[in-house]
Enzyme design. Structure first.
Site, mmCIF file in Angstrom:
data_model
loop_
_atom_site.group_PDB
_atom_site.id
_atom_site.type_symbol
_atom_site.label_atom_id
_atom_site.label_comp_id
_atom_site.label_asym_id
_atom_site.label_seq_id
_atom_site.Cartn_x
_atom_site.Cartn_y
_atom_site.Cartn_z
ATOM 1 N N ASP A 1 -43.895 41.004 -116.752
ATOM 2 C CA ASP A 1 -44.248 39.601 -116.438
ATOM 3 C C ASP A 1 -45.407 39.581 -115.443
ATOM 4 O OD1 ASP A 1 -41.654 40.525 -114.737
ATOM 5 O OD2 ASP A 1 -43.084 39.457 -113.478
ATOM 6 N N ASP B 1 -45.267 37.895 -112.567
ATOM 7 C CA ASP B 1 -44.670 37.376 -111.334
ATOM 8 C C ASP B 1 -44.903 35.862 -111.268
ATOM 9 O OD1 ASP B 1 -43.059 38.033 -109.127
ATOM 10 O OD2 ASP B 1 -44.757 37.860 -107.790
HETATM 11 N N1 ADE Z 1 -41.907 39.861 -110.887
HETATM 12 C C1 ADE Z 1 -41.044 40.784 -110.483
HETATM 13 N N2 ADE Z 1 -40.734 40.897 -109.165
HETATM 14 C C2 ADE Z 1 -39.870 41.836 -108.751
HETATM 15 N N3 ADE Z 1 -39.234 42.702 -109.568
HETATM 16 C C3 ADE Z 1 -39.516 42.607 -110.873
HETATM 17 N N4 ADE Z 1 -39.053 43.325 -111.920
HETATM 18 C C4 ADE Z 1 -39.634 42.845 -113.024
HETATM 19 N N5 ADE Z 1 -40.478 41.824 -112.735
HETATM 20 C C5 ADE Z 1 -40.415 41.652 -111.394
#
Ligand code: ADE
Ligand SMILES: CSC[C@H]1O[C@H](OP(=O)(O)O)[C@H](O)[C@@H]1O
Length: 288
Positions: free
Chosen positions: A209, A211
């Site tokens: 992703d 974030d």
């Molecule tokens: N955006 C994110 N922040 C922290 N841990 C994660 N693991 C997968 N995506 C994450």
């Protein structure tokens, strides 16, 4: 020279390595308690692999409650020579979309609620983690991932947050301003403890992703992560099989195998025997 025994710590989405042959489960108790789950030992070709699902089977243990010391100690006790971590992460860079892998070479440790050392009152040590990742294993893993169809960035900084909630937008933008590449919740203190246990450690971070900093993407949620995680995990399994092929034969010594040589401050006659007894589990070379 010794042979390779590869420990694999499987993160979110990687709870099993189906290619393992001659499988046996190992239930290991350490001086720091129990690891997240039973270890799965087996082989791929001539290489012994010992697998530990970081959060346990069924993903039962959250990041802040992982017994990192027991996980690393259990792998050491099981005879692992090197550790490969496989982790789900958020991307902090536009050019690292979901599905990309990063062979991490640096960390910023922003965790604050975890026990970070095997050493304690009764025996003090300060290891260097200036270069927290084993370059040799990291390169072999990155090449293996590329050979099995993944896009891999060589090098990158992994920001380790406490969690379990994802970041606020201000935090995400701050970590971007620090030039971090990816964000996750688990690789510290894992990498520091691996160094104390004289185990070379490499981390392949698999982006799931963006974030919450990205203006065109919605903030990360678990649905997005799950949607990406299974395909990432399938390519991680292929990478591990390919990597095992590169670890056949003898394992040349690594400087990390003797990382404690210049680290222990407390002289033998000032050490607490009970602490020394525990430390023998992670550094039998010096304390057994
Ligand atoms: N955006 C994110 N922040 C922290 N841990 C994660 N693991 C997968 N995506 C994450
Ligand atoms: C299930 S998404 C958040 C979770 O996934 C990552 O863990 P791991 O490194 O074990 O794959 C991340 O750090 C969070 O703990």
């Amino acid at each position: 020279m010794s042979q390779w025994t590869l420990g694999v710590i499987g993160g979110s989405g990687l709870y099993e390595i189906d290619a393992l042959e001659n499988r046996e489960t190992l239930r290991i108790e350490t001086p720091w308690g129990q690891p997240s789950d039973e270890l799965l030992a087996g082989s791929i070709g001539d290489v012994r692999i010992i697998f530990l699902p970081r959060h346990g089977r069924g993903h039962r243990v959250p990041p802040s409650q992982l017994n990192f010391r027991a996980n690393i100690a259990a792998l050491k006790i099981a005879g692992v020579t090197d550790i490969l971590s496989v982790s789900a992460v958020g991307s902090l860079k536009e050019h690292l979309p979901p599905g990309h892998f990063v062979a991490v070479d640096q960390f910023i440790d922003r965790t604050f609620a975890r026990t970070k050392s095997f050493f304690e009152t009764g025996c003090v040590a300060h290891v260097s983690v200036a270069d927290p990742v084993c370059e040799r294993l990291s390169k072999l893993a990155a090449d293996s991932a590329r050979a099995t169809g993944s896009e891999v960035q060589d090098g990158g900084t992994y920001l380790v947050m406490e969690g379990p909630q994802f970041s606020t937008r201000a935090e995400s933008l701050l970590y971007r301003s620090w030039n971090c590449d990816v964000i996750g919740m688990t690789n510290m203190p894992e990498a520091k403890l691996a160094r104390e246990a004289e185990l070379p450690y490499a981390s392949i971070a698999m982006v799931t992703d963006y974030d919450c900093w990205h203006e065109e993407e919605g903030p990360v949620d678990m649905a997005q992560i799950v949607a990406c995680m299974h395909d990432n995990a399938a390519r991680a399994r292929a990478m591990i099989v390919e990597l095992a092929g590169k670890l056949q034969g003898e394992r040349p010594a690594s400087p990390i195998d003797t990382a404690l040589d210049t680290a222990v401050v407390t002289p033998p006659d000032a050490r607490d025997p009970e602490v020394v007894r525990r430390l023998a589990a992670i550094a039998p070379r010096l304390f057994a």
